[in-house]
Design an enzyme around this catalytic site. Structure first.
Site, PDB file in Angstrom:
ATOM      1  N   CYS A 119      52.165  20.595  21.872  1.00 32.63           N
ATOM      2  CA  CYS A 119      51.119  21.044  22.798  1.00 32.63           C
ATOM      3  C   CYS A 119      50.520  22.313  22.222  1.00 32.63           C
ATOM      4  CB  CYS A 119      51.692  21.293  24.186  1.00 32.63           C
ATOM      5  SG  CYS A 119      50.451  21.882  25.379  1.00 32.63           S
ATOM      6  N   ASN A 153      51.247  14.620  18.258  1.00 34.08           N
ATOM      7  CA  ASN A 153      51.343  13.503  19.193  1.00 34.08           C
ATOM      8  C   ASN A 153      50.130  12.594  18.985  1.00 34.08           C
ATOM      9  OD1 ASN A 153      49.381  15.131  20.456  1.00 34.08           O
ATOM     10  ND2 ASN A 153      50.845  15.956  21.909  1.00 34.08           N
ATOM     11  N   CYS A 181      42.950  20.551  26.261  1.00 32.97           N
ATOM     12  CA  CYS A 181      44.055  19.980  25.483  1.00 32.97           C
ATOM     13  C   CYS A 181      43.904  20.445  24.042  1.00 32.97           C
ATOM     14  CB  CYS A 181      44.047  18.455  25.566  1.00 32.97           C
ATOM     15  SG  CYS A 181      45.373  17.677  24.609  1.00 32.97           S
ATOM     16  N   GLY A 182      44.821  21.292  23.600  1.00 29.08           N
ATOM     17  CA  GLY A 182      44.733  21.859  22.261  1.00 29.08           C
ATOM     18  C   GLY A 182      44.865  20.832  21.157  1.00 29.08           C
TER      19      GLY A 182
END
Length: 231
Positions: free
Chosen positions: A77, A164, A224-225
């Site tokens: 994240c 991810n 969202c990084g």
């Protein structure tokens, strides 16, 4: 503040992407799915997109574990990394910190004006690394669409892993798509064996783009990084 009267926590956010952060470096903390879901609930709990545990690392400055609001643990994240880095850099006075995650080793540093930058590492483009359920030679435009075959609502996303898995659909108007309906369908599409973060994005110019993100296990978030890096 604390989640149950015994475990202190911080509430933090990066660009609106918000977190409950627990520091387990001095005292071990056992995190359960039930704990995460209770804390993340915006009606009855603290409310957050992700639940973060700071822990000791055997090779980095610290280890960061991440759970999405549904209770599942995930790999990386970007915005949480910046928040955790701010804590550690404030404690140590250093200019850089290394963070161990399931997605790999991340490095964060001060960027001036109170900002924190994060290096998410090299992106992975091979279909087995993203991962995808079937072979695609070119993951910059995979064969995936929703809607009628002759007039799909969305089609041909780029797929990449930046800690991810992500799929980005390039569109003219990000506001034209209801991510609350489309996001869950695509997140759980069979082509993504580990599910995926789903974005619609529009490039404004070579240095700017606008995007909406449905995060795997968290839903629609304000930022969202890793999706920004994926785009």
């Amino acid at each position: 503040m604390s989640t149950d009267g015994n475990i202190p926590f911080r509430k933090m956010n990066g660009l609106g992407n918000d977190f409950v952060v627990i520091d387990g470096r001095a005292r071990p903390v056992t995190v359960t799915e039930a704990m995460v879901r209770a804390a993340a609930d915006r009606s009855t709990g603290v409310g957050c997109d992700q639940f973060i545990l700071m822990d000791k690392s055997g090779f980095a400055d610290l280890r960061m574990r991440i759970w999405n609001s549904e209770g599942g643990e995930v790999e990386a994240c970007g915005n949480a990394s910046r928040c955790i880095a701010d804590i550690v850099l404030s404690e140590t006075g250093a200019e850089e910190v290394s963070i161990e995650t399931l997605g790999g080793l991340l490095k964060c540093s001060r960027a001036g004006d109170g900002l924190i930058a994060v290096d998410m590492g090299e992106p992975a483009f091979h279909w087995t690394q993203i991962p995808l359920a079937e072979e695609f030679y070119d993951t910059s435009a995979i064969e995936l669409q929703i809607g009628p075959i002759d007039d799909p609502i969305l089609h041909t996303p780029s797929a990449v892993n930046v800690g991810n898995p992500h799929a980005i659909f390039w569109v003219e108007d990000v506001e034209a798509y209801d991510m609350g309906k489309i996001g869950p369908l695509l997140e759980n599409h069979p082509v993504f064996p580990e599910r995926a973060n789903i974005s619609v994005a529009h490039v404004i110019d070579p240095g700017h783009m606008i995007m909406k993100v449905w995060e795997r296990g968290a839903g629609l978030t304000r930022a969202c990084g890793t999706a920004a890096c994926a785009g």
